[in-house]
Scaffold this motif. Structure first.
Motif: not given
Length: 200
Positions: A113-125
């Motif tokens: 439902t979310f992921k971590y990226t180089a810029d922080g957490a990103v929602g996948l919904c």
């Protein structure tokens, strides 16, 4: 066709919940207007949602082979595969029943439902929408007690974290205030819910 998840969080017996009177009216109206949509009802108490154990916490980064049939991860997969959400939960102790928070702990899973990226957490919904339906004993949407309201604020924040920013609240308030016409308040909330269902 949309997939709709109706999340119910109230321990009261059928017919006793004012929150469910309003949310069920929303669902009935929505069904009339969207007969082809799939509506899945998830009653958290009937489902037996419990607090996460050490094993459950370790699942927040799913291992290979842990799929949609996993007894805990299945809720996160169900959530991310849904287009619209109706959350029906009463206002308890300035928030909502603890079982709803336990459910949120189930669905907030890295890589689902979310992921971590180089810029922080990103929602996948992203691109989804939600409506929160709540009955409150007092008035917490405005005035001096507004700062005490933590249920709506928390849900808006966590859903936003998951990428869901189209979030509407339908609240029936002052239901336990002496002298108020409780039935009139509930009926007004039902009408509001039915109207909101038209554009949901």
């Amino acid at each position: 066709m949309s997939k709709v998840l109706y999340i119910k969080a109230n321990a009261k017996k059928p017919g006793e919940s004012r929150t469910f009177r309003i949310s069920d009216s929303f669902i009935e109206q929505y069904k009339k207007l969207n007969p082809d949509d799939e509506i899945i009802t998830l009653d958290l108490y009937k489902e037996g949602i419990d607090f996460l154990t050490e094993e459950g916490v370790s699942l927040h980064v799913p291992k290979e082979g842990e799929g949609k049939n996993h007894p805990i991860l299945k809720y996160a997969y169900q959530f991310v595969e849904t287009d619209k959400y109706i959350i029906a939960a009463p206002f308890w102790n300035l928030s909502f029943p603890a079982i709803l928070k336990a459910y949120i702990d189930y669905i907030c899973v890295t890589g689902i439902t979310f992921k971590y990226t180089a810029d922080g957490a990103v929602g996948l919904c992203q691109g989804k929408k939600a409506v929160y339906i709540v009955a409150r004993g007092g008035e917490y949407s405005e005035g001096s007690t507004k700062a005490y309201e933590m249920g709506d604020r928390y849900l808006r924040t966590i859903f936003g974290f998951l990428g869901i920013t189209d979030f509407t609240t339908i609240a029936a308030e002052k239901l336990d205030v002496i002298g108020e016409d409780v039935e009139a308040i509930v009926q007004n909330a039902i009408k509001n819910a039915q109207n909101k269902a038209r554009n949901f």
